[in-house]
Design a protein around this motif. Structure first.
Motif, PDB file in Angstrom:
ATOM      1  N   LEU A   1      -7.054   6.145  25.928  1.00  0.00           N
ATOM      2  CA  LEU A   1      -7.219   6.515  25.519  1.00  0.00           C
ATOM      3  C   LEU A   1      -5.582   7.072  25.147  1.00  0.00           C
ATOM      4  O   LEU A   1      -4.956   7.343  23.853  1.00  0.00           O
ATOM      5  CB  LEU A   1      -7.722   8.369  25.665  1.00  0.00           C
ATOM      6  CG  LEU A   1      -9.644   8.463  25.511  1.00  0.00           C
ATOM      7  CD1 LEU A   1      -9.615   9.860  26.492  1.00  0.00           C
ATOM      8  CD2 LEU A   1      -9.939   8.412  24.540  1.00  0.00           C
ATOM      9  N   GLN A   2      -5.071   7.382  26.094  1.00  0.00           N
ATOM     10  CA  GLN A   2      -3.535   6.761  26.401  1.00  0.00           C
ATOM     11  C   GLN A   2      -2.884   5.896  25.101  1.00  0.00           C
ATOM     12  O   GLN A   2      -1.857   6.610  25.074  1.00  0.00           O
ATOM     13  CB  GLN A   2      -3.220   7.211  27.260  1.00  0.00           C
ATOM     14  CG  GLN A   2      -1.184   7.220  27.774  1.00  0.00           C
ATOM     15  CD  GLN A   2      -1.211   6.716  28.854  1.00  0.00           C
ATOM     16  OE1 GLN A   2      -1.554   7.087  29.963  1.00  0.00           O
ATOM     17  NE2 GLN A   2       0.047   7.605  29.716  1.00  0.00           N
ATOM     18  N   GLU A   3      -3.213   4.538  24.854  1.00  0.00           N
ATOM     19  CA  GLU A   3      -2.921   4.096  24.137  1.00  0.00           C
ATOM     20  C   GLU A   3      -3.188   4.077  22.666  1.00  0.00           C
ATOM     21  O   GLU A   3      -2.250   4.173  22.077  1.00  0.00           O
ATOM     22  CB  GLU A   3      -3.801   2.445  24.390  1.00  0.00           C
ATOM     23  CG  GLU A   3      -3.304   1.307  23.877  1.00  0.00           C
ATOM     24  CD  GLU A   3      -3.643   0.070  24.187  1.00  0.00           C
ATOM     25  OE1 GLU A   3      -3.559  -1.067  23.683  1.00  0.00           O
ATOM     26  OE2 GLU A   3      -4.401   0.313  24.510  1.00  0.00           O
ATOM     27  N   GLU A   4      -4.275   4.835  22.944  1.00  0.00           N
ATOM     28  CA  GLU A   4      -4.490   5.012  21.070  1.00  0.00           C
ATOM     29  C   GLU A   4      -3.169   5.935  20.796  1.00  0.00           C
ATOM     30  O   GLU A   4      -3.059   5.957  20.275  1.00  0.00           O
ATOM     31  CB  GLU A   4      -5.527   5.042  20.829  1.00  0.00           C
ATOM     32  CG  GLU A   4      -7.042   4.408  20.985  1.00  0.00           C
ATOM     33  CD  GLU A   4      -8.260   4.906  20.527  1.00  0.00           C
ATOM     34  OE1 GLU A   4      -8.282   5.771  20.773  1.00  0.00           O
ATOM     35  OE2 GLU A   4      -9.101   4.250  20.870  1.00  0.00           O
ATOM     36  N   ALA A   5      -3.347   7.428  21.841  1.00  0.00           N
ATOM     37  CA  ALA A   5      -1.855   8.241  21.948  1.00  0.00           C
ATOM     38  C   ALA A   5      -0.993   7.500  21.188  1.00  0.00           C
ATOM     39  O   ALA A   5      -0.398   8.072  20.140  1.00  0.00           O
ATOM     40  CB  ALA A   5      -2.417   9.126  22.748  1.00  0.00           C
ATOM     41  N   LEU A   6      -0.121   6.753  21.983  1.00  0.00           N
ATOM     42  CA  LEU A   6       0.946   6.559  21.871  1.00  0.00           C
ATOM     43  C   LEU A   6       0.693   5.534  20.597  1.00  0.00           C
ATOM     44  O   LEU A   6       1.496   5.348  20.220  1.00  0.00           O
ATOM     45  CB  LEU A   6       1.093   5.558  22.821  1.00  0.00           C
ATOM     46  CG  LEU A   6       1.217   6.322  24.150  1.00  0.00           C
ATOM     47  CD1 LEU A   6       1.739   5.240  25.479  1.00  0.00           C
ATOM     48  CD2 LEU A   6       3.142   6.909  24.437  1.00  0.00           C
ATOM     49  N   GLN A   7      -0.161   4.306  20.220  1.00  0.00           N
ATOM     50  CA  GLN A   7      -0.076   3.806  18.979  1.00  0.00           C
ATOM     51  C   GLN A   7      -0.075   4.623  18.501  1.00  0.00           C
ATOM     52  O   GLN A   7       0.757   4.739  16.795  1.00  0.00           O
ATOM     53  CB  GLN A   7      -1.393   3.256  18.496  1.00  0.00           C
ATOM     54  CG  GLN A   7      -1.428   2.297  17.507  1.00  0.00           C
ATOM     55  CD  GLN A   7      -0.304   1.274  17.967  1.00  0.00           C
ATOM     56  OE1 GLN A   7       0.114   0.374  19.047  1.00  0.00           O
ATOM     57  NE2 GLN A   7       0.404   0.559  16.993  1.00  0.00           N
ATOM     58  N   ARG A   8      -0.568   6.108  18.018  1.00  0.00           N
ATOM     59  CA  ARG A   8      -0.642   6.716  16.821  1.00  0.00           C
ATOM     60  C   ARG A   8       0.966   7.850  17.004  1.00  0.00           C
ATOM     61  O   ARG A   8       1.373   7.956  15.157  1.00  0.00           O
ATOM     62  CB  ARG A   8      -1.261   8.445  16.367  1.00  0.00           C
ATOM     63  CG  ARG A   8      -3.193   7.854  17.053  1.00  0.00           C
ATOM     64  CD  ARG A   8      -3.721   8.184  16.607  1.00  0.00           C
ATOM     65  NE  ARG A   8      -4.019   9.801  17.234  1.00  0.00           N
ATOM     66  CZ  ARG A   8      -4.908   9.512  18.702  1.00  0.00           C
ATOM     67  NH1 ARG A   8      -5.667   8.556  18.416  1.00  0.00           N
ATOM     68  NH2 ARG A   8      -4.621  10.201  19.638  1.00  0.00           N
ATOM     69  N   ARG A   9       1.250   7.903  18.054  1.00  0.00           N
ATOM     70  CA  ARG A   9       2.824   8.277  17.518  1.00  0.00           C
ATOM     71  C   ARG A   9       3.777   7.004  17.359  1.00  0.00           C
ATOM     72  O   ARG A   9       4.834   7.615  16.674  1.00  0.00           O
ATOM     73  CB  ARG A   9       2.960   9.166  18.960  1.00  0.00           C
ATOM     74  CG  ARG A   9       2.613  10.319  19.425  1.00  0.00           C
ATOM     75  CD  ARG A   9       2.764  10.307  21.063  1.00  0.00           C
ATOM     76  NE  ARG A   9       4.656  10.902  21.145  1.00  0.00           N
ATOM     77  CZ  ARG A   9       4.792  11.080  22.092  1.00  0.00           C
ATOM     78  NH1 ARG A   9       4.151  10.661  23.653  1.00  0.00           N
ATOM     79  NH2 ARG A   9       5.855  11.700  22.517  1.00  0.00           N
ATOM     80  N   LEU A  10       3.665   5.843  17.529  1.00  0.00           N
ATOM     81  CA  LEU A  10       4.279   4.833  16.695  1.00  0.00           C
ATOM     82  C   LEU A  10       4.597   4.757  15.926  1.00  0.00           C
ATOM     83  O   LEU A  10       5.217   4.988  15.050  1.00  0.00           O
ATOM     84  CB  LEU A  10       4.527   4.057  18.048  1.00  0.00           C
ATOM     85  CG  LEU A  10       5.153   2.087  17.588  1.00  0.00           C
ATOM     86  CD1 LEU A  10       6.492   2.908  18.371  1.00  0.00           C
ATOM     87  CD2 LEU A  10       4.748   1.611  18.242  1.00  0.00           C
TER      88      LEU A  10
ATOM     89  N   ASN B   1       7.471   2.343  22.769  1.00  0.00           N
ATOM     90  CA  ASN B   1       7.201   0.284  22.769  1.00  0.00           C
ATOM     91  C   ASN B   1       7.402   0.362  24.238  1.00  0.00           C
ATOM     92  O   ASN B   1       6.069  -0.562  24.283  1.00  0.00           O
ATOM     93  CB  ASN B   1       7.981  -0.388  21.567  1.00  0.00           C
ATOM     94  CG  ASN B   1       8.156  -0.507  20.649  1.00  0.00           C
ATOM     95  OD1 ASN B   1       6.955   0.103  19.656  1.00  0.00           O
ATOM     96  ND2 ASN B   1       8.897  -0.349  19.691  1.00  0.00           N
ATOM     97  N   LYS B   2       7.953   0.902  25.080  1.00  0.00           N
ATOM     98  CA  LYS B   2       8.094  -0.011  26.262  1.00  0.00           C
ATOM     99  C   LYS B   2       7.472   1.344  27.090  1.00  0.00           C
ATOM    100  O   LYS B   2       6.160  -0.050  27.750  1.00  0.00           O
ATOM    101  CB  LYS B   2       9.551   0.978  26.566  1.00  0.00           C
ATOM    102  CG  LYS B   2      10.112   0.156  28.222  1.00  0.00           C
ATOM    103  CD  LYS B   2      11.042   1.049  29.304  1.00  0.00           C
ATOM    104  CE  LYS B   2      11.234   0.189  30.495  1.00  0.00           C
ATOM    105  NZ  LYS B   2      12.590   0.564  30.668  1.00  0.00           N
ATOM    106  N   GLU B   3       6.877   2.189  26.284  1.00  0.00           N
ATOM    107  CA  GLU B   3       5.618   2.901  27.751  1.00  0.00           C
ATOM    108  C   GLU B   3       4.053   2.115  27.240  1.00  0.00           C
ATOM    109  O   GLU B   3       3.198   1.883  27.838  1.00  0.00           O
ATOM    110  CB  GLU B   3       5.980   4.466  26.863  1.00  0.00           C
ATOM    111  CG  GLU B   3       6.821   5.211  27.202  1.00  0.00           C
ATOM    112  CD  GLU B   3       6.879   7.171  27.298  1.00  0.00           C
ATOM    113  OE1 GLU B   3       5.952   6.993  26.227  1.00  0.00           O
ATOM    114  OE2 GLU B   3       7.663   7.607  27.422  1.00  0.00           O
ATOM    115  N   LEU B   4       4.197   2.283  25.647  1.00  0.00           N
ATOM    116  CA  LEU B   4       3.256   0.747  25.126  1.00  0.00           C
ATOM    117  C   LEU B   4       2.413  -0.306  26.056  1.00  0.00           C
ATOM    118  O   LEU B   4       1.783  -0.521  26.823  1.00  0.00           O
ATOM    119  CB  LEU B   4       3.357   1.225  23.865  1.00  0.00           C
ATOM    120  CG  LEU B   4       1.338  -0.019  23.220  1.00  0.00           C
ATOM    121  CD1 LEU B   4       1.092   1.204  23.273  1.00  0.00           C
ATOM    122  CD2 LEU B   4       2.057   0.083  21.725  1.00  0.00           C
ATOM    123  N   ASP B   5       3.849  -0.866  26.147  1.00  0.00           N
ATOM    124  CA  ASP B   5       4.009  -2.202  26.960  1.00  0.00           C
ATOM    125  C   ASP B   5       3.425  -1.784  28.671  1.00  0.00           C
ATOM    126  O   ASP B   5       2.548  -2.908  29.375  1.00  0.00           O
ATOM    127  CB  ASP B   5       4.988  -2.880  27.368  1.00  0.00           C
ATOM    128  CG  ASP B   5       5.054  -3.317  26.065  1.00  0.00           C
ATOM    129  OD1 ASP B   5       4.362  -3.789  24.582  1.00  0.00           O
ATOM    130  OD2 ASP B   5       6.580  -3.333  25.352  1.00  0.00           O
TER     131      ASP B   5
END
Length: 494
Positions: free
Chosen positions: A243-252, A270-274
């Motif tokens: 869920l956190q990965e999808e949220a960061l991807q939407r924000r990105l 990008n760093k947080e997503l990695d």
């Protein structure tokens, strides 16, 4: 009588040739291994493809670094090789196939490693650094010759500076007439005294790095191995991470659609997503790991590390007691150069093997502790992305650590094998207070590091079991190494 003299000369000639061949083969193996290690970390610089001068300079520096790393490997394996050779000669004194493993070969290896250590430390590595940084004197014609000339001038000035410092320090410390006369003896006074100072610095560096590395080894093995799953729901953590990965991807994706919001904010996302993806991969690996890997391999490795560290500390404590009651425990060096005469291990071959394992364990721990210190973290090599200047610094550091390893092992009482060759010509080894303080500091600092390490681990596990770790992580960022989620993870509503 003449025939006997000829046969003796022939035997000496053949034994010397055999020793030269063995030394060459051993060094060739170390050189090839060192070259593979350095080329793995060296930056693949394509900018030198069309510049012959810089390419030659980098190639020469690479060969000098490889030579230095090979000498470091020889210094690490030297004492274990000597100990096991002594035990083999005692076990099979009349065996024809091990007659080449004699005292002359062992002493020759000690002297060669000592000589090459001095050569690399005082000549080759300074030459590699100055040669890499040189550009030629102003007004002179550019080229390899100009850079070599500037390098030799810098080496000459550096030698004058070091000799002057040693001369002044020696004159201030010891002012008797005999010492004043020895100040003019370069080979018998300056070089042994200077190498003794470097060895003392290496011993102090080992004293600082080894306890840190011994405690750091538990964290590194914990990252490499899969920990047992205790009071943890990996499926829930993986779901929250997803869920956190999808949220960061939407924000990105939303950030990339607006040109005015690009820049550092996008880089941070990008760093947080990695980090999130790395943590997700680690959790999935823990979930897919087999039962024996999680519940058997990890505890066994941790027990081995704990046993090695505990045995090392106990041997140092016993050595402190020996120093207080027995004067022969001082590591003054050996006057008897016999190999294969007597065993220096109380329990024979088994204790010799244990001593060798502890030496390698201490060396690995010292290297880990060296790169764990903040002062030396800039020297940490990276795969295919390490500059030649950093490689030179790493080679010098490893050479200092490896050259001091035999001295530290004898000083701490890890082995009773007396130092041979120029390794035993250190004045500070005969100072009772220095040796005793060294042992006590090692035992105390190592114990404190281990106590702090294990108490912190137990405290974190207790907080996690009681559910209080959420309070600790309320304001902490995502930590991909520890495998914990931050307040932006599953602790926060997405």
């Amino acid at each position: 009588m003449e025939e006997d003299d000829v046969s003796i000369r022939e035997q000496n000639f053949h034994s010397q040739v055999r020793e030269y061949i063995i030394c060459f083969l051993l060094f060739a193996v170390l050189y090839i291994v060192s070259y593979c290690i350095i080329t793995r970390y060296k930056r693949k610089s394509g900018e030198y493809d069309h510049e012959d001068e810089d390419a030659v300079v980098n190639r020469i520096s690479l060969y000098l670094c490889t030579f230095t790393l090979a000498v470091s490997g020889g210094a690490v394996f030297l004492l274990p090789f000597s100990i096991i050779s002594n035990e083999i000669l005692l076990s099979f004194p009349k065996n024809y196939y091990i007659q080449w493993l004699n005292g002359s070969l062992i002493h020759g290896l000690w002297n060669l490693v000592s000589l090459f250590s001095n050569l690399c430390l005082f000549v080759l590595m300074p030459f590699a650094y100055f040669f890499l940084e040189s550009e030629g004197f102003a007004g002179s014609k550019k080229g390899i010759r100009a850079r070599i000339l500037e390098t030799f001038v810098m080496l000459f000035l550096l030698a004058l500076l070091i000799l002057g410092i040693v001369w002044v320090a020696s004159a201030l410390i010891d002012n008797d007439p005999a010492s004043m006369e020895s100040l003019y003896d370069l080979w018998e006074f300056y070089l042994p005294y200077l190498y003794s100072c470097i060895s003392l610095m290496g011993g102090l560096l080992l004293l600082m790095c080894t306890p840190v590395g011994l405690s750091r080894m538990f964290s590194i093995m914990g990252q490499l191995l899969v920990k047992p799953t205790i009071l943890e729901d990996l499926d829930e953590q993986i779901y929250c991470i997803h869920l956190q990965e999808e949220a960061l991807q939407r924000r990105l994706n939303g950030t990339c659609s607006h040109a005015y919001t690009r820049g550092s904010f996008t880089h941070q996302l990008n760093k947080e997503l990695d980090n999130i993806r790395n943590l997700k991969n680690k959790l999935e690996r823990r979930k897919k790991a087999s039962g024996w890997e999680k519940n058997l391999l990890y505890p066994i490795v941790m027990l081995i590390l704990l046993a090695g560290t505990t045995i090392s500390v106990l041997m140092v404590v016993f050595n402190i007691l020996y120093l207080l009651v027995d004067e022969t425990a001082m590591p003054k060096g050996s006057t008897d150069r016999g190999i294969g005469n007597t065993s220096l291990s109380t329990f024979g071959l088994a204790q010799a093997v244990l001593e060798i394992i502890l030496m390698f364990y201490l060396m690995v721990s010292s290297v880990v502790g060296f790169y764990s210190l903040r002062v030396f973290q800039s020297l940490t090599p990276r795969n295919d992305d390490t500059t030649m200047t950093t490689i030179i610094g790493c080679c010098v550091s490893i050479l200092v650590l490896s050259s001091a390893l035999p001295v530290m092992s004898r000083t701490l009482g890890i082995t009773r094998f007396d130092l041979l060759g120029d390794f035993g010509r250190f004045n500070w080894l005969g100072n009772f207070y220095i040796v005793l303080s060294y042992n006590m500091l090692f035992a105390v600092v190592t114990t404190l590091c281990l106590v702090r390490k294990f108490t912190s681990a137990v405290r974190e596990e207790l907080l996690k079991a009681l559910g209080l770790d959420k309070l600790q992580l309320s304001n902490s960022p995502t930590d991909p190494e520890s495998g914990k989620l931050s307040a932006n993870g599953h602790q926060k509503t997405l």
